[in-house]
Design an enzyme around this catalytic site. Structure first.
Site, PDB file in Angstrom:
ATOM      1  N   ALA A 120     -21.563  26.038  14.445  1.00 57.30           N
ATOM      2  CA  ALA A 120     -22.770  26.853  14.591  1.00 57.30           C
ATOM      3  C   ALA A 120     -23.388  26.887  16.081  1.00 57.30           C
ATOM      4  O   ALA A 120     -23.789  27.749  16.491  1.00 57.30           O
ATOM      5  CB  ALA A 120     -23.883  25.899  13.576  1.00 57.30           C
TER       6      ALA A 120
ATOM      7  N   MET B 259     -18.508  16.594  13.721  1.00 55.55           N
ATOM      8  CA  MET B 259     -18.756  17.578  12.504  1.00 55.55           C
ATOM      9  C   MET B 259     -18.516  19.020  12.971  1.00 55.55           C
ATOM     10  O   MET B 259     -19.126  19.480  13.830  1.00 55.55           O
ATOM     11  CB  MET B 259     -20.002  17.436  12.277  1.00 55.55           C
ATOM     12  CG  MET B 259     -20.510  15.843  11.911  1.00 55.55           C
ATOM     13  SD  MET B 259     -22.163  15.812  11.251  1.00 55.55           S
ATOM     14  CE  MET B 259     -22.176  16.791   9.739  1.00 55.55           C
ATOM     15  N   SER B 260     -17.511  19.542  12.093  1.00 53.55           N
ATOM     16  CA  SER B 260     -16.945  20.735  12.393  1.00 53.55           C
ATOM     17  C   SER B 260     -18.109  21.898  12.243  1.00 53.55           C
ATOM     18  O   SER B 260     -18.202  22.826  12.862  1.00 53.55           O
ATOM     19  CB  SER B 260     -15.874  21.078  11.736  1.00 53.55           C
ATOM     20  OG  SER B 260     -15.915  21.190  10.295  1.00 53.55           O
ATOM     21  N   GLU B 261     -19.063  21.599  11.079  1.00 52.60           N
ATOM     22  CA  GLU B 261     -19.895  22.407  10.901  1.00 52.60           C
ATOM     23  C   GLU B 261     -21.085  22.788  12.250  1.00 52.60           C
ATOM     24  O   GLU B 261     -21.412  23.894  12.585  1.00 52.60           O
ATOM     25  CB  GLU B 261     -20.920  21.981   9.545  1.00 52.60           C
ATOM     26  CG  GLU B 261     -20.258  22.028   8.420  1.00 52.60           C
ATOM     27  CD  GLU B 261     -19.440  20.744   8.276  1.00 52.60           C
ATOM     28  OE1 GLU B 261     -19.082  20.070   9.275  1.00 52.60           O
ATOM     29  OE2 GLU B 261     -19.095  20.669   7.110  1.00 52.60           O
ATOM     30  N   GLU B 262     -21.524  21.593  12.808  1.00 54.76           N
ATOM     31  CA  GLU B 262     -22.259  21.827  13.771  1.00 54.76           C
ATOM     32  C   GLU B 262     -21.666  22.589  15.042  1.00 54.76           C
ATOM     33  O   GLU B 262     -22.360  23.346  15.751  1.00 54.76           O
ATOM     34  CB  GLU B 262     -22.731  20.338  14.526  1.00 54.76           C
ATOM     35  CG  GLU B 262     -23.922  19.616  13.299  1.00 54.76           C
ATOM     36  CD  GLU B 262     -23.165  19.182  12.132  1.00 54.76           C
ATOM     37  OE1 GLU B 262     -23.963  18.704  11.280  1.00 54.76           O
ATOM     38  OE2 GLU B 262     -21.801  19.372  12.090  1.00 54.76           O
TER      39      GLU B 262
END
Length: 501
Positions: A418, A412-415
């Site tokens: 972040a 997951m690119s968001e994690e």
């Protein structure tokens, strides 16, 4: 009705009669003409203005000559015309010229005699003969003085020349309009010549002739003052290909000369040199007579300049000693024209592109998107996620039970973004929440282990879900503790002033 007309005629003629005695005599002419021959006299002068008005009278009558074109003897403009001369026309004629502030008179003594015979030497010393001279050893010409107003149409193709009553047909002689060109003049060319032509006036046909007494002389001391060609001056004239052009040959010569004035190409008359009819031709000769000399003008006209005309000498001849030429050349290219043309082309292209962009910018943008669409959107998505995460002040990570696995973070690119901000850039603080008691962090990713060591973790408690108020639960107090303090907007200027009061 007749009386008023008579009074009008008398009142119009009265000023001329009153001023006749005050007019200045400027010329006295003597003319001799054979009977039954057309004849005309012009009384204008180059010294007069365009406003001058001429009126012809026959002495001693004070009545003007008729202006009826059907009359045998009548006035046309400044001419008096005899169609033809009759025995009773002998006498004195007076031309009264009223200019702006002066008055002039021309007197003509006309003698009419019988038709002359055609025996050898019978034409010598007759009163109507004009004397002309040919110069031995060169090329020269004779002039046929057939001068008439414009209403008289002279057929130049009908002009014939005679010597001693025999028509001239030798190759040394050539008819050219009202002139007889003589090549290689010899002593035998002395004699009595006659030129004849057909003339038409108001539908009536006439045959007109003039006699010329010709003498010959050697070329001794001829290189005097006249003739003199003042233009052209052996120069070069620029002419655009395909354009029309007229060049004048200006010649100053003695009065009553017999010099031939013409344009030649390679010793050939212009009208004979060019096979294409009337493209290059010689114009009519004009003359302005002064007291001691005359100025002649002969033009050459190009209706269309062609490549064959460039670099070729066109020569104006005056007599057999004076000549001057000019050469034609194409105009030199003007650099300013090309520069201006280039600038106009650039400005025009820019204006066209600007107008097209304004008119078709939406179509172009949509075409570009459809033609050059990107196959990968991961650079654009990552930038958007990164910008949104930077707006956050805390990163909350919920540690799920181990069966869910931590491989989710790897995909997951968001994690990932972040965690990058929390670990590398240190742009935000992380809050770890354990849903269940984690016995060991050894199986977890190194990043989670680092955040656990740096910030610690908060464990989910049962009292948070037992119905107790969220704000009083121990779990939520720990979470609130790790959250940033609440921010309040700064007080406005008006409220600050109220506190001060």
């Amino acid at each position: 009705m007749g009386a008023p007309s008579l009074l009008l005629c008398l009142s119009a003629a009265l000023p001329l009669l009153l001023h006749a005695d005050e007019c200045q005599d400027i010329r006295m002419l003597t003319e001799a003409q054979p009977a039954k021959q057309p004849f005309a006299i012009n009384c204008t002068s180059p010294l007069l203005t365009a406003a001058a008005r001429a009126t012809w009278y026959r002495h001693p009558s004070e009545a003007p000559v008729s202006t009826d074109p059907q009359a045998r003897v009548h006035q046309e403009q400044s001419w008096i015309l005899f169609l033809p001369v009759a025995w009773g026309d002998s006498g004195t004629y007076r031309c009264l010229i009223n200019d702006t502030d002066v008055c002039h008179q021309v007197h003509v003594n006309l003698t009419v005699f019988g038709k002359y015979g055609c025996r050898r030497n019978s034409q010598r010393n007759l009163p109507d003969g004009h004397e002309q001279i040919l110069h031995v050893g060169g090329d020269d010409s004779l002039s046929c003085h057939l001068n008439f107003p414009k209403s008289c149409v002279l057929d130049l193709n009908s002009v014939k020349w005679y010597k001693d009553c025999k028509e001239i047909k030798e190759k040394r002689f050539k008819n050219w309009e009202k002139r007889l060109l003589v090549n290689n003049v010899s002593a035998e060319d002395r004699g009595s010549y006659v030129c004849k032509a057909n003339l038409t006036h108001a539908g009536r046909q006439f045959t007109v002739s003039r006699r010329i007494a010709v003498n010959v002389t050697e070329i001794v001391g001829y290189a005097g003052r006249f003739p003199k060609i003042t233009h052209p001056i052996n120069n070069t004239i620029e002419a655009q290909l395909g354009s029309s052009l007229t060049v004048n040959c200006t010649i100053t010569d003695s009065r009553d000369n017999t010099n031939l004035r013409c344009w030649r190409v390679n010793s050939t008359l212009v009208d004979d040199y060019y096979p294409e009819p009337k493209r290059v031709r010689e114009g009519n000769e004009t003359c302005v007579v002064f007291k001691e000399y005359a100025v002649y003008t002969v033009s050459i006209t190009f209706l269309e300049v062609k490549m064959e005309d460039y670099g070729f000498p066109f020569t104006c001849h005056a007599g057999f000693m004076s000549a001057a030429h000019f050469l034609l050349r194409p105009p030199a290219p003007d650099g300013r024209v090309y520069l201006m043309g280039g600038l106009l082309a650039v400005v025009g292209a820019a204006a066209l592109v600007l107008c097209a962009s304004r008119r078709f910018r939406i179509d172009v943008a949509l075409w570009y998107r459809s033609a050059f669409v990107s196959t990968s959107t991961t650079a654009a998505v990552a930038n958007v996620i990164d910008e949104n995460i930077k707006l956050c002040r805390r990163l909350i990570i919920i540690l799920a039970p181990e069966p869910l696995g931590f491989d989710l973070l790897k995909n997951m690119s968001e994690e990932q973004i972040a965690l990058y901000n929390a670990l590398i850039q240190d742009g935000m603080k992380a809050i770890l929440i354990e849903v269940e008691k984690v016995r060991s962090y050894a199986s977890m990713p190194v990043s989670i282990q680092y955040l656990r060591q740096k910030h610690g973790s908060v464990q989910w408690s049962a009292d948070a879900a037992a119905g107790a108020p969220c704000a009083k639960a121990r779990f939520w107090k720990k979470v609130r503790y790790r959250m940033p303090p609440k921010r309040f907007p700064p007080p406005s200027t008006a409220s600050s002033g109220a506190h001060a009061l």
